[in-house]
Design an enzyme around this catalytic site. Structure first.
Site, PDB file in Angstrom:
ATOM      1  N   ALA A   1      28.514  24.563 -50.385  1.00 35.49           N
ATOM      2  CA  ALA A   1      28.289  25.940 -50.832  1.00 35.49           C
ATOM      3  C   ALA A   1      29.618  26.666 -51.106  1.00 35.49           C
ATOM      4  O   ALA A   1      29.747  27.369 -52.103  1.00 35.49           O
ATOM      5  CB  ALA A   1      27.468  26.695 -49.792  1.00 35.49           C
TER       6      ALA A   1
ATOM      7  N   TYR B   1      12.284  20.553 -72.144  1.00 33.82           N
ATOM      8  CA  TYR B   1      11.766  20.086 -70.853  1.00 33.82           C
ATOM      9  C   TYR B   1      12.528  18.847 -70.380  1.00 33.82           C
ATOM     10  O   TYR B   1      12.926  18.751 -69.232  1.00 33.82           O
ATOM     11  CB  TYR B   1      10.266  19.772 -70.979  1.00 33.82           C
TER      12      TYR B   1
ATOM     13  N   PHE C   1      24.204  24.916 -41.064  1.00 31.84           N
ATOM     14  CA  PHE C   1      23.767  26.261 -41.430  1.00 31.84           C
ATOM     15  C   PHE C   1      22.275  26.368 -41.090  1.00 31.84           C
ATOM     16  O   PHE C   1      21.594  25.367 -40.961  1.00 31.84           O
ATOM     17  CB  PHE C   1      24.028  26.535 -42.915  1.00 31.84           C
TER      18      PHE C   1
ATOM     19  N   HIS D   1      14.506  35.119 -37.980  1.00 28.95           N
ATOM     20  CA  HIS D   1      15.319  36.298 -38.300  1.00 28.95           C
ATOM     21  C   HIS D   1      14.955  36.927 -39.638  1.00 28.95           C
ATOM     22  O   HIS D   1      15.197  38.103 -39.856  1.00 28.95           O
ATOM     23  CB  HIS D   1      16.810  35.955 -38.261  1.00 28.95           C
TER      24      HIS D   1
HETATM   25  N1  F0G Z   1      24.415  25.603 -46.828  1.00 24.76           N
HETATM   26  C1  F0G Z   1      25.193  26.643 -46.498  1.00 24.76           C
HETATM   27  C2  F0G Z   1      26.519  26.409 -45.850  1.00 24.76           C
HETATM   28  C3  F0G Z   1      24.748  27.931 -46.755  1.00 24.76           C
HETATM   29  O1  F0G Z   1      25.526  28.957 -46.404  1.00 24.76           O
HETATM   30  C4  F0G Z   1      23.490  28.122 -47.372  1.00 24.76           C
HETATM   31  C5  F0G Z   1      22.977  29.448 -47.657  1.00 24.76           C
HETATM   32  C6  F0G Z   1      22.721  27.005 -47.719  1.00 24.76           C
HETATM   33  C7  F0G Z   1      23.232  25.752 -47.425  1.00 24.76           C
HETATM   34  C8  F0G Z   1      21.376  27.124 -48.367  1.00 24.76           C
HETATM   35  O2  F0G Z   1      21.508  27.467 -49.693  1.00 24.76           O
HETATM   36  O3  F0G Z   1      20.440  29.729 -49.938  1.00 24.76           O
HETATM   37  O4  F0G Z   1      20.882  28.261 -51.909  1.00 24.76           O
HETATM   38  O5  F0G Z   1      19.106  27.686 -50.309  1.00 24.76           O
HETATM   39  N2  F0G Z   1      23.496  30.482 -47.239  1.00 24.76           N
HETATM   40  C9  F0G Z   1      23.153  31.840 -47.554  1.00 24.76           C
HETATM   41  C10 F0G Z   1      23.967  32.751 -46.680  1.00 24.76           C
HETATM   42  C11 F0G Z   1      21.716  32.131 -47.553  1.00 24.76           C
HETATM   43  O6  F0G Z   1      23.685  33.954 -46.693  1.00 24.76           O
HETATM   44  O7  F0G Z   1      24.906  32.299 -46.019  1.00 24.76           O
HETATM   45  P1  F0G Z   1      20.422  28.350 -50.491  1.00 24.76           P
END
Ligand code: F0G
Length: 458
Positions: free
Chosen positions: A216, A72, A124, A449
């Protein structure tokens, strides 16, 4: 033979692919309320809904999963995770969380108050929603070229530095953070140049605004810098990454993309006071700071995946496969966002379905038509995702583009799968005039969406 391309890995485990008939798919899409998020994955032949959490893990990742320490507090796996992240990002604090949007949520909860402004090249959707849900105001300051699918420039994710200065002058101290999305997902998976990041960093320092990277897909961004930015041809991907992060104050990451895992994320930054606050929030909503909502085994898989994604041979195969699809569609004169970005090909639905008005969601209609044609699932990045309704006047503000994103999972599909997708899109394109628009019959307030129910307009 040195120039002959092949993937730098071979396949050890295989997973069967579901096959359906057109008649079945017509019923499935109707039952799903013309929303591909409601289609069971067992009814999808090639799933390009997202490149997030859909990577194939390597034998080394699976091996580390067996070695995960599930203590933990103070798990050995946390220290491995922390060390790997520090070696790439170079920031003092490393805070694990179970995915990217939690990193956003925890950070903004501690940085933003109602009325505060957050800037980005392009937020995003979850990042944007996380700003809005704190009462914050998200503003995008990406270069104008980013909105034109036809303009081919190498760094289409760059920040418009004039727009940035104007916004900073206008809003002054209300601006609390800049989030640079690398690569810029909503803008077509387009990269940001190091020159732009350096200038951005310089301006933000002048105004005392912290720069955080939404990382990401940062490894893919680094690959584009190596490929297209002068002076970086001979640098390693890791050196480029380190230079990027040295110009900012912190980063958040959805490890589900460029860390090649199925779940995970983290926040990393230098500010001690912020770290104390963030850890408190983490304990309330995710878990103790040495696991943050993840199992020890997940932390190990992320550490390995982060290193693997920096491998240039892997990145070359990755970007090449995305281009394979993009180039196929361009040869057939099918309108897509140019140049082809890092993780996906984006179809230009405004051009492909020019008989469907934005009020009838052309990108969503195209997404559904592609599913019906060949069981290929993409995702809409258009009005269903981004149109905003003025609460008082009822007037709807539509986004500038209607795109269908075909996101390619990492190390999952072969070139034959990708060429099949090309054929499916080509076939839809040939009968595009028969595709009907859609209307929403049920929707939620945030991120509609994901759950909206639609019907065809006849
Ligand atoms: N930032 C970016 C640029 C992303 O593309 C995503 C998620 C996130 C943050 C959030 O991250 O899903 O781990 O909570 N993008 C996915 C997509 C869902 O399909 O482009 P997450």
């Amino acid at each position: 033979m040195e120039d002959f391309f092949f993937e730098p890995y071979k396949i050890k485990v295989v997973e069967p692919i579901p096959i359906t008939t057109r008649e079945e798919r017509k019923k499935i899409i109707k039952d799903a309320g013309y929303n591909v998020f409601n289609i069971p994955a067992g009814k999808v032949t090639i799933d390009l809904l997202t490149d997030s959490g859909t990577s194939a893990m390597s034998q080394d990742q699976w091996a580390e999963i067996m070695r995960g320490d599930e203590s933990y507090a103070g798990s050995k796996s946390f220290y491995n995770f922390q060390e790997t992240i520090k070696s790439i990002f170079g920031y003092k604090h490393v805070i694990p969380c179970h995915q990217g949007r939690v990193a956003e949520n925890i950070l903004f909860m501690n940085l933003l108050k109602p009325g505060d402004i957050a800037l980005s090249n392009t937020f995003f959707d979850t990042t944007r929603a996380n700003v809005l849900s704190k009462g914050g105001i998200p503003i995008d300051v990406v270069i104008e070229e980013a909105y034109d699918p036809e303009i081919e420039i190498p760094f289409k994710g760059n920040v418009d530095l004039n727009k940035l200065e104007d916004t900073l002058k206008k809003h002054g101290e209300r601006v609390k953070i800049f989030v640079l999305t690398i690569t810029n997902n909503s803008g077509g998976g387009q990269p940001v140049s190091l020159k732009n990041i350096r200038e951005l960093s310089h301006i933000l320092k002048k105004y005392g605004v912290p720069l955080f990277f939404d990382t990401a897909r940062y490894a893919e961004n680094c690959y584009f810098i190596k490929e297209n930015e002068e002076g970086y041809e001979n640098k390693s991907i890791l050196e480029i990454a380190r230079e990027i992060f040295s110009l900012g104050d912190g980063a958040m990451m959805s490890a589900k993309k460029d860390a090649l895992v199925n779940i995970g994320g983290f926040l990393t930054f230098n500010d001690d006071e912020l770290a104390e606050k963030v850890k408190q929030t983490l304990i309330i909503i995710e878990g103790f700071p040495t696991y943050g909502g993840l199992a020890g085994r997940d932390l190990e898989a992320i550490a390995v995946g982060l290193r693997e994604a920096l491998d240039e041979e892997y990145l070359r195969a990755r970007i090449r496969q995305v281009r394979l699809l993009g180039n196929y569609l361009m040869e057939k004169k099918i309108p897509i966002v140019k140049p082809v970005g890092g993780h996906a090909v984006y179809l230009d639905a405004l051009k492909i379905l020019d008989h469907i008005p934005q009020s009838q969601l052309p990108a969503q209609s195209l997404t559904c038509a592609i599913y019906v044609e060949g069981g290929v699932r993409g995702v809409e990045i258009g009005s269903l995702m981004f149109a905003e309704k003025d609460e008082k006047t009822g007037e709807v503000k539509y986004p500038r583009n209607e795109l269908v994103r075909l996101a390619i999972p990492r190390r999952v599909y072969t070139d034959n799968h990708i060429l099949y997708v090309g054929k499916v899109v080509e076939s839809v394109f040939e009968k595009r005039n028969k595709i009907k628009g859609l209307r929403i019959i049920k929707e939620s307030k945030y991120l509609r969406h994901f759950t909206a129910i639609l019907e065809e307009v006849n």
